[in-house]
Design a protein around this motif. Structure first.
Motif, short mmCIF file in Angstrom:
data_model
loop_
_atom_site.label_atom_id
_atom_site.label_comp_id
_atom_site.label_asym_id
_atom_site.label_seq_id
_atom_site.Cartn_x
_atom_site.Cartn_y
_atom_site.Cartn_z
N ASP A 98 0.76 -1.45 -0.36
CA ASP A 98 0.05 0.14 0.17
C ASP A 98 0.51 1.48 -0.11
O ASP A 98 0.19 2.43 -0.75
N PHE A 99 2.00 1.15 0.83
CA PHE A 99 2.57 2.57 1.03
C PHE A 99 3.90 2.42 0.28
O PHE A 99 4.97 3.11 0.76
N GLY A 100 4.61 1.03 -0.08
CA GLY A 100 5.93 0.98 -0.89
C GLY A 100 7.07 0.79 0.94
O GLY A 100 7.95 0.65 0.33
N GLY A 101 6.30 0.61 1.95
CA GLY A 101 7.33 -0.07 2.80
C GLY A 101 6.23 0.59 3.76
O GLY A 101 5.23 0.78 4.19
N ALA A 102 6.94 0.35 5.77
CA ALA A 102 6.69 0.66 6.01
C ALA A 102 6.07 2.58 6.76
O ALA A 102 7.30 3.15 6.90
N PRO A 103 5.04 2.60 6.46
CA PRO A 103 4.76 3.59 6.65
C PRO A 103 5.09 5.06 8.18
O PRO A 103 4.65 3.67 9.70
N ALA A 104 4.92 5.68 7.59
CA ALA A 104 5.31 6.33 9.14
C ALA A 104 4.22 6.84 10.02
O ALA A 104 4.21 6.67 11.47
N ALA A 105 2.68 6.93 9.86
CA ALA A 105 1.40 7.75 10.05
C ALA A 105 0.63 7.53 9.17
O ALA A 105 1.32 7.51 8.18
N PHE A 106 0.20 6.62 10.02
CA PHE A 106 -1.19 6.94 8.91
C PHE A 106 -2.79 6.43 9.91
O PHE A 106 -2.12 5.87 10.73
N THR A 107 -3.82 6.62 8.94
CA THR A 107 -5.26 6.85 10.09
C THR A 107 -6.19 5.43 9.68
O THR A 107 -5.84 5.17 8.25
N PHE A 108 -7.20 5.31 10.00
CA PHE A 108 -7.78 3.97 9.67
C PHE A 108 -8.69 4.63 10.70
O PHE A 108 -9.04 5.11 11.45
N ARG A 109 -10.24 3.57 9.77
CA ARG A 109 -11.02 3.93 10.58
C ARG A 109 -11.65 2.58 10.69
O ARG A 109 -11.36 1.23 10.54
N VAL A 110 -13.02 2.31 12.17
CA VAL A 110 -13.26 1.07 12.67
C VAL A 110 -14.83 1.47 12.75
O VAL A 110 -15.41 1.88 12.99
N ALA A 111 -15.57 0.12 12.24
CA ALA A 111 -17.13 0.29 12.46
C ALA A 111 -17.73 -1.67 12.47
O ALA A 111 -17.05 -2.48 12.20
N GLN A 112 -18.53 -1.50 13.00
CA GLN A 112 -18.93 -2.78 13.20
C GLN A 112 -20.11 -2.47 12.34
O GLN A 112 -20.36 -1.99 11.55
N LEU A 113 -20.38 -4.73 11.42
CA LEU A 113 -20.87 -4.84 10.83
C LEU A 113 -22.36 -5.01 10.97
O LEU A 113 -22.45 -5.93 11.86
N ALA B 174 -27.63 -6.58 8.34
CA ALA B 174 -28.61 -6.34 7.02
C ALA B 174 -28.38 -5.14 6.01
O ALA B 174 -28.89 -4.80 5.36
N PHE B 175 -27.61 -4.11 7.04
CA PHE B 175 -27.40 -2.41 6.73
C PHE B 175 -25.97 -2.18 6.83
O PHE B 175 -25.52 -1.26 5.71
N GLY B 176 -25.30 -3.17 6.44
CA GLY B 176 -23.51 -2.54 6.13
C GLY B 176 -23.15 -2.54 7.88
O GLY B 176 -23.44 -2.58 8.95
N PRO B 177 -22.12 -1.51 7.17
CA PRO B 177 -21.00 -1.08 8.03
C PRO B 177 -22.45 0.18 9.23
O PRO B 177 -22.65 0.85 8.72
N GLY B 178 -21.99 0.42 10.82
CA GLY B 178 -22.09 1.18 11.46
C GLY B 178 -21.79 2.88 11.36
O GLY B 178 -21.19 2.48 10.15
N HIS B 179 -21.85 3.12 12.82
CA HIS B 179 -21.19 4.39 12.81
C HIS B 179 -19.24 4.23 12.84
O HIS B 179 -19.37 3.23 13.32
N TRP B 180 -18.61 5.14 12.20
CA TRP B 180 -16.73 4.78 11.78
C TRP B 180 -16.17 5.25 13.39
O TRP B 180 -16.97 6.75 13.83
N ALA B 181 -15.60 4.65 13.63
CA ALA B 181 -14.63 5.46 14.79
C ALA B 181 -13.47 5.44 14.18
O ALA B 181 -12.80 4.79 12.92
N ARG B 182 -12.84 6.38 14.32
CA ARG B 182 -11.28 7.22 13.81
C ARG B 182 -10.19 6.88 14.43
O ARG B 182 -10.34 7.30 16.07
N GLY B 183 -8.81 6.42 14.14
CA GLY B 183 -7.78 6.12 14.77
C GLY B 183 -6.58 6.29 13.85
O GLY B 183 -6.77 6.63 13.34
N GLU B 184 -5.37 6.92 14.67
CA GLU B 184 -3.83 7.33 13.56
C GLU B 184 -3.05 5.89 14.51
O GLU B 184 -2.73 5.84 15.75
N VAL B 185 -2.44 6.16 13.57
CA VAL B 185 -1.01 5.40 14.11
C VAL B 185 0.46 6.28 13.21
O VAL B 185 0.36 6.87 12.30
N ASN B 186 1.07 5.79 14.20
CA ASN B 186 2.78 7.19 14.28
C ASN B 186 3.31 6.11 14.71
O ASN B 186 3.83 5.81 16.36
N ALA B 187 3.81 5.21 14.45
CA ALA B 187 4.85 4.65 14.73
C ALA B 187 6.64 4.55 13.56
O ALA B 187 5.63 4.67 12.15
#
Length: 341
Positions: A310-325, A328-341
């Protein structure tokens, strides 16, 4: 003389006979008929209660001046009577914008400024507010209704209040926390409001609601009620965390929430309200989704190989989001997080 007496007697009893037999009399000169009461109906679409997590609720409250004694609410197309409201609800409008606020803590940065069409508001102890007192449904600019608790109510002018010590996103409405501009509507959720379950067939549509001011109102006032899926969808997860492992993988985790959770401290976690348990994680870069991960547990692994692709290597930082599925209706409400490593 006898004829004159009979004419005088007849003139005296004719008005009484007219009243007795229901004859209509013309209104006095210069008077106008009483104005028709036009009901102002508020219909707030709210999340389910824990006892019935699969059905959303519609809170109905109305105001009219003069109050017609009762307001009957019917489904416009079918004519089904949905509710009879015997008392005017405490309704109003915002006089200043309400900005986004914090969840799970007292919102000290914002105040609710509003004017009421009827009723009044009062301060309550914080313990009472935490237990469910002083709940207002506030219509956000998005069209969603946020339930806001308040501890302090200051009367600043006749019918005008400034509410502080706010609890935001109550009763599963944290998805609705956002900007609510001046002019948006508010409804006090008390015993003057009638709450009914929303039929599943109404979800995802706009229902027509017609309000009638008393039994003599043959016209009614029709207003739309948007009934989207947002109050029903799975709640956004909480306590997001992520850590890079020695092998370069990033382990992502979170805690599930449940609309069926009654708040009891007995159980270690809330009951599962959407089965089977499933989640979706999306890896983002500048708002672009690079990868989607799915699983049946509140954890996911973003492997080193996937990061390189995805990034061509280990990214220094990226964001992600998570939802329970929801199946019947697909993804629920999203929660966002961030990785700095």
């Amino acid at each position: 003389r006898d004829g004159l007496a009979r004419r005088v007697t007849a003139r005296a009893i004719l008005p009484e006979l007219a009243v007795a037999f229901g004859a209509e009399r013309a209104p006095p000169a210069g008077t106008a008929p009483a104005p028709r009461a036009l009901p102002d109906l508020m219909a707030a679409h709210l999340p389910p209660v824990p006892e019935n997590p699969a059905q959303t609720r519609l809170a109905l409250g109305a105001f009219a001046r003069p109050w017609p004694g009762t307001v009957e609410v019917r489904e416009t197309h079918g004519g089904t009577v949905l509710a009879r409201l015997p008392y005017p609800a405490t309704t109003g409008t915002l006089t200043a914008p309400l900005g986004p606020g914090t969840l799970y803590t007292w919102d000290e940065a914002n105040a609710l400024e509003l004017t009421l069409a009827s009723g009044h508001l009062a301060s309550r102890d914080e313990a009472e507010v935490l237990a469910g007192a002083n709940r207002l449904a506030v219509e956000a600019d998005s069209g969603a209704w946020e339930i806001v608790g308040f501890a302090a109510a200051e009367l600043v002018a006749p019918g005008a209040y400034r509410l502080t010590r706010l609890l935001r996103g109550q009763d599963g409405t944290d998805h609705a926390i956002g900007l609510a501009s001046a002019g948006q509507r508010v409804l006090l959720l008390d015993t003057r409001v009638t709450t009914l379950g929303v039929p599943p067939a109404w979800l995802g549509a706009t229902a027509g609601l017609t309000s009638f001011a008393g039994p003599e109102d043959g016209e009614g006032v029709t207003a739309p009620a948007a009934l989207d899926l947002a109050p029903l969808l799975p709640l956004r997860p909480v306590h997001l965390h992520a850590a890079r492992q020695a092998n370069g993988d990033v382990e992502i985790g979170w805690v599930r929430r449940s609309r069926a959770d009654s708040g009891s401290w007995v159980a270690e976690e809330g009951p599962l309200d959407w089965a089977p348990e499933a989640y979706r994680v999306e890896i983002e870069d500048g708002g672009t989704v690079l990868r989607r991960l799915e699983g049946s547990a509140p954890a996911a692994t973003y492997t080193a190989a996937q990061q390189s692709a995805d990034f061509g290597g280990a990214p220094a930082a990226f964001t992600f989001r998570v939802a329970q599925l929801s199946a019947a209706f697909g993804p629920g409400h999203w929660a966002r997080g961030e990785v700095n490593a």
